[in-house]
Write an enzyme that holds these catalytic residues in place. Structure first.
Site, PDB file in Angstrom:
ATOM      1  N   GLY A  41       4.605  -5.075 -11.436  1.00 52.31           N
ATOM      2  CA  GLY A  41       6.559  -5.087 -12.543  1.00 52.31           C
ATOM      3  C   GLY A  41       6.344  -3.680 -13.081  1.00 52.31           C
ATOM      4  O   GLY A  41       6.341  -3.007 -13.404  1.00 52.31           O
ATOM      5  N   ASN A  43       3.748  -1.939 -13.712  1.00 56.12           N
ATOM      6  CA  ASN A  43       3.040  -0.731 -13.736  1.00 56.12           C
ATOM      7  C   ASN A  43       4.165   0.349 -12.758  1.00 56.12           C
ATOM      8  O   ASN A  43       4.751   1.531 -13.680  1.00 56.12           O
ATOM      9  CB  ASN A  43       2.648  -0.772 -12.161  1.00 56.12           C
ATOM     10  CG  ASN A  43       0.552  -0.873 -12.761  1.00 56.12           C
ATOM     11  OD1 ASN A  43       0.354  -1.535 -13.795  1.00 56.12           O
ATOM     12  ND2 ASN A  43       0.232  -1.788 -11.113  1.00 56.12           N
ATOM     13  N   GLU A 139       5.499 -10.018  -6.552  1.00 55.81           N
ATOM     14  CA  GLU A 139       4.394 -11.484  -7.586  1.00 55.81           C
ATOM     15  C   GLU A 139       5.279 -11.983  -8.667  1.00 55.81           C
ATOM     16  O   GLU A 139       4.715 -12.819  -9.441  1.00 55.81           O
ATOM     17  CB  GLU A 139       3.996 -10.066  -7.879  1.00 55.81           C
ATOM     18  CG  GLU A 139       2.427  -8.956  -7.764  1.00 55.81           C
ATOM     19  CD  GLU A 139       1.730  -8.432  -8.209  1.00 55.81           C
ATOM     20  OE1 GLU A 139       0.397  -7.688  -7.875  1.00 55.81           O
ATOM     21  OE2 GLU A 139       2.129  -7.801  -9.318  1.00 55.81           O
ATOM     22  N   ASN A 183       4.257  -1.586   2.745  1.00 58.03           N
ATOM     23  CA  ASN A 183       2.977  -0.309   3.265  1.00 58.03           C
ATOM     24  C   ASN A 183       3.055  -0.571   4.622  1.00 58.03           C
ATOM     25  O   ASN A 183       3.171  -1.921   5.091  1.00 58.03           O
ATOM     26  CB  ASN A 183       1.829  -0.530   2.051  1.00 58.03           C
ATOM     27  CG  ASN A 183       0.955  -1.090   2.589  1.00 58.03           C
ATOM     28  OD1 ASN A 183       1.502  -2.261   3.161  1.00 58.03           O
ATOM     29  ND2 ASN A 183       0.387  -1.352   1.089  1.00 58.03           N
ATOM     30  N   GLY A 212      -0.711   6.047   2.162  1.00 59.17           N
ATOM     31  CA  GLY A 212      -1.306   6.592   2.097  1.00 59.17           C
ATOM     32  C   GLY A 212      -1.486   7.849   1.705  1.00 59.17           C
ATOM     33  O   GLY A 212      -0.328   8.557   2.132  1.00 59.17           O
ATOM     34  N   ASP A 236      -9.477   6.373  -7.896  1.00 65.74           N
ATOM     35  CA  ASP A 236      -8.339   5.718  -8.124  1.00 65.74           C
ATOM     36  C   ASP A 236      -6.831   5.471  -7.477  1.00 65.74           C
ATOM     37  O   ASP A 236      -6.288   5.623  -8.065  1.00 65.74           O
ATOM     38  CB  ASP A 236      -8.580   4.970  -9.442  1.00 65.74           C
ATOM     39  CG  ASP A 236      -8.567   2.857  -9.355  1.00 65.74           C
ATOM     40  OD1 ASP A 236      -8.065   2.488  -8.211  1.00 65.74           O
ATOM     41  OD2 ASP A 236      -8.343   2.627 -10.547  1.00 65.74           O
ATOM     42  N   ASP A 242       3.051   1.509  -6.367  1.00 70.35           N
ATOM     43  CA  ASP A 242       3.729   1.938  -8.001  1.00 70.35           C
ATOM     44  C   ASP A 242       3.999   2.640  -8.035  1.00 70.35           C
ATOM     45  O   ASP A 242       5.314   3.501  -8.648  1.00 70.35           O
ATOM     46  CB  ASP A 242       3.514   0.447  -9.153  1.00 70.35           C
ATOM     47  CG  ASP A 242       2.667  -0.982  -9.021  1.00 70.35           C
ATOM     48  OD1 ASP A 242       3.551  -1.685  -7.712  1.00 70.35           O
ATOM     49  OD2 ASP A 242       1.554  -0.999  -8.695  1.00 70.35           O
TER      50      ASP A 242
HETATM   51  P1  ATP Z   1      -1.155   0.144  -4.133  1.00 67.09           P
HETATM   52  O1  ATP Z   1      -3.276   0.678  -4.015  1.00 67.09           O
HETATM   53  O2  ATP Z   1      -0.776   1.018  -5.087  1.00 67.09           O
HETATM   54  O3  ATP Z   1      -1.287  -0.838  -3.719  1.00 67.09           O
HETATM   55  P2  ATP Z   1       0.070   0.970  -1.604  1.00 67.09           P
HETATM   56  O4  ATP Z   1      -1.317   0.613  -0.473  1.00 67.09           O
HETATM   57  O5  ATP Z   1       1.194   0.203  -1.843  1.00 67.09           O
HETATM   58  O6  ATP Z   1      -0.414   0.953  -2.460  1.00 67.09           O
HETATM   59  P3  ATP Z   1       0.141   3.319  -0.258  1.00 67.09           P
HETATM   60  O7  ATP Z   1       0.913   3.599   0.906  1.00 67.09           O
HETATM   61  O8  ATP Z   1      -1.711   3.134  -0.690  1.00 67.09           O
HETATM   62  O9  ATP Z   1       0.980   2.219  -0.947  1.00 67.09           O
HETATM   63  O10 ATP Z   1       0.278   4.482  -1.450  1.00 67.09           O
HETATM   64  C1  ATP Z   1       1.283   4.882  -1.384  1.00 67.09           C
HETATM   65  C2  ATP Z   1       1.488   6.390  -1.615  1.00 67.09           C
HETATM   66  O11 ATP Z   1       0.601   7.060  -2.067  1.00 67.09           O
HETATM   67  C3  ATP Z   1       1.820   7.124  -0.586  1.00 67.09           C
HETATM   68  O12 ATP Z   1       2.470   7.168  -0.292  1.00 67.09           O
HETATM   69  C4  ATP Z   1       1.288   8.429  -0.715  1.00 67.09           C
HETATM   70  O13 ATP Z   1       1.683   9.407  -1.611  1.00 67.09           O
HETATM   71  C5  ATP Z   1       0.108   8.326  -2.064  1.00 67.09           C
HETATM   72  N1  ATP Z   1      -0.710   8.057  -1.883  1.00 67.09           N
HETATM   73  C6  ATP Z   1      -1.517   6.541  -1.755  1.00 67.09           C
HETATM   74  N2  ATP Z   1      -3.093   6.795  -1.099  1.00 67.09           N
HETATM   75  C7  ATP Z   1      -3.720   8.429  -0.707  1.00 67.09           C
HETATM   76  C8  ATP Z   1      -4.605   9.332  -0.973  1.00 67.09           C
HETATM   77  N3  ATP Z   1      -6.020   9.317  -0.323  1.00 67.09           N
HETATM   78  N4  ATP Z   1      -3.914  10.925  -0.889  1.00 67.09           N
HETATM   79  C9  ATP Z   1      -2.863  11.445  -1.601  1.00 67.09           C
HETATM   80  N5  ATP Z   1      -1.671  10.650  -1.721  1.00 67.09           N
HETATM   81  C10 ATP Z   1      -1.839   9.315  -1.108  1.00 67.09           C
HETATM   82  O1  RIB Z   2      -0.059  -2.233  -7.254  1.00 70.95           O
HETATM   83  C1  RIB Z   2      -1.484  -2.500  -8.199  1.00 70.95           C
HETATM   84  C2  RIB Z   2      -1.438  -4.004  -9.461  1.00 70.95           C
HETATM   85  O2  RIB Z   2      -1.518  -4.355  -8.156  1.00 70.95           O
HETATM   86  C3  RIB Z   2      -2.647  -3.709 -10.212  1.00 70.95           C
HETATM   87  O3  RIB Z   2      -1.874  -2.967 -11.331  1.00 70.95           O
HETATM   88  C4  RIB Z   2      -2.340  -4.802 -10.156  1.00 70.95           C
HETATM   89  O4  RIB Z   2      -2.194  -5.878 -10.986  1.00 70.95           O
HETATM   90  C5  RIB Z   2      -1.979  -5.823  -8.593  1.00 70.95           C
HETATM   91  O5  RIB Z   2      -1.357  -7.046  -9.025  1.00 70.95           O
END
Ligand code: ATP
Ligand code: RIB
Length: 292
Positions: A41, A43, A139, A183, A212, A236, A242
């Site tokens: 939230g 973030n 969360e 995702n 991703g 990272d 978010d």
């Molecule tokens: P989080 O790690 O915050 O939990 P998530 O799993 O919810 O992320 P992802 O689908 O991994 O969501 O990523 C969200 C968006 O971030 C993707 O749609 C893309 O736009 C961008 N993104 C994530 N990873 C990459 C990458 N390796 N290269 C380029 N863009 C990325």
């Molecule tokens: O989406 C990323 C967030 O998920 C991190 O900042 C951590 O707080 C986890 O809850």
């Protein structure tokens, strides 16, 4: 300036970097340890504020040092804390993050985030009524997600539900949300073995699956579309989702078409992963516009 209300978690991330993840029963020597503001939230609230939205955070922190750090961080980023309350005798939420082998694994301890109840959110209804878009994640208690979804349906407010971490949702909540942004893993928990294309076609311009580095998949009412992610070398990826959600919400609230909003959000997320920490690389409006 668009108005955004975020109902969600605010936590401190406790981040360990290591060359690999420990197996059960194994002890490893790590490389570094950092703390940084996080929580899905918070973030999303900070990401939206950096993109010049007027943001109300609706959440809870503990009455501890982490709670103060979270509040200070909101203020530093221009997020309104008029609906963020310190809860006594309760620790702030924490996320225990291991960064290893190019990916993160996270255990969240909800702490004060469990106090973001429907009763708590009711006192912030004025903010929900005034928002151009409301963001919520998972969360916080499931009853709160149901309450906010019902509220948004009743008062015709735009709701973006980011179903993270994964949790089953009722048909009603799915129906009431304007956008749902799982995702791939969250999609599998929500829809099980159902055929992905069929599910996407059932929820055109609503179900937006982030994949991703492979881009973002949705159905535009005529056909299934994949909008590619930008090619970057990630430092990272914590908080990429978010940043995507906040940037997408701000763009849609500003009147952008969905495909264009996804392109903008992909760009914002690609910038966010170039720096350490969930919020470290979240772009400002200027930085995002320059890179677009
Ligand atoms: P989080 O790690 O915050 O939990 P998530 O799993 O919810 O992320 P992802 O689908 O991994 O969501 O990523 C969200 C968006 O971030 C993707 O749609 C893309 O736009 C961008 N993104 C994530 N990873 C990459 C990458 N390796 N290269 C380029 N863009 C990325
Ligand atoms: O989406 C990323 C967030 O998920 C991190 O900042 C951590 O707080 C986890 O809850």
């Amino acid at each position: 300036m668009v108005k955004v209300a975020v109902v969600g978690s605010a936590s401190i991330d406790l981040i360990v970097t290591a060359s690999k993840r420990p197996l059960a029963g194994e002890t490893l020597i790590g490389e570094s340890f950092h703390t940084a503001p996080g929580g899905k939230g918070a973030n999303q609230a900070v990401a939206a504020a950096r993109l010049d939205a007027e943001v109300d955070m609706i959440g809870c922190v503990g009455d501890d040092a982490f709670g103060k750090e979270i509040m200070d961080n909101f203020k530093k980023n221009g997020v309104s804390v008029r609906y963020v309350e310190p809860v006594t005798h309760c620790p702030s939420g924490t996320a225990h993050i291991t960064l290893a082998e190019g990916d993160n694994s996270i255990i969240v301890v909800k702490g004060a985030n469990d106090y973001v109840t429907p009763e708590y959110v009711k006192q912030a209804e004025e903010s929900l009524h005034g928002a151009d878009i409301i963001l919520i994640q998972q969360e916080i208690p499931i009853e709160t997600v149901e309450y906010v979804a019902t509220f948004c349906d009743r008062f015709q407010r735009k709701l973006l539900l980011n179903p993270a971490p994964a949790r089953k949702l009722s048909e009603k909540v799915i129906e009431y949300a304007t956008f749902i942004t799982p995702n791939e893993h969250e999609f599998a928990v929500l829809f099980g073995n159902e055929n992905r294309s069929k599910v996407l076609a059932k929820y055109p311009n609503k179900l937006i699956i982030t994949e991703g580095s492979n881009g973002v998949r949705f159905h535009n009412g005529k056909t299934e579309e994949v909008i590619p992610a930008y090619q970057v070398e990630p430092v990272d990826t914590t908080g990429a989702g978010d940043t995507f959600n906040a940037a997408f919400a701000v763009a849609v609230a500003e009147g952008k078409e969905i495909a264009d909003a996804i392109k903008i959000a992909n760009r914002a997320a690609s910038l966010s992963i170039k720096k350490f920490g969930a919020q470290g690389g979240m772009p400002t409006r200027k930085e995002l516009e320059r890179s677009l």
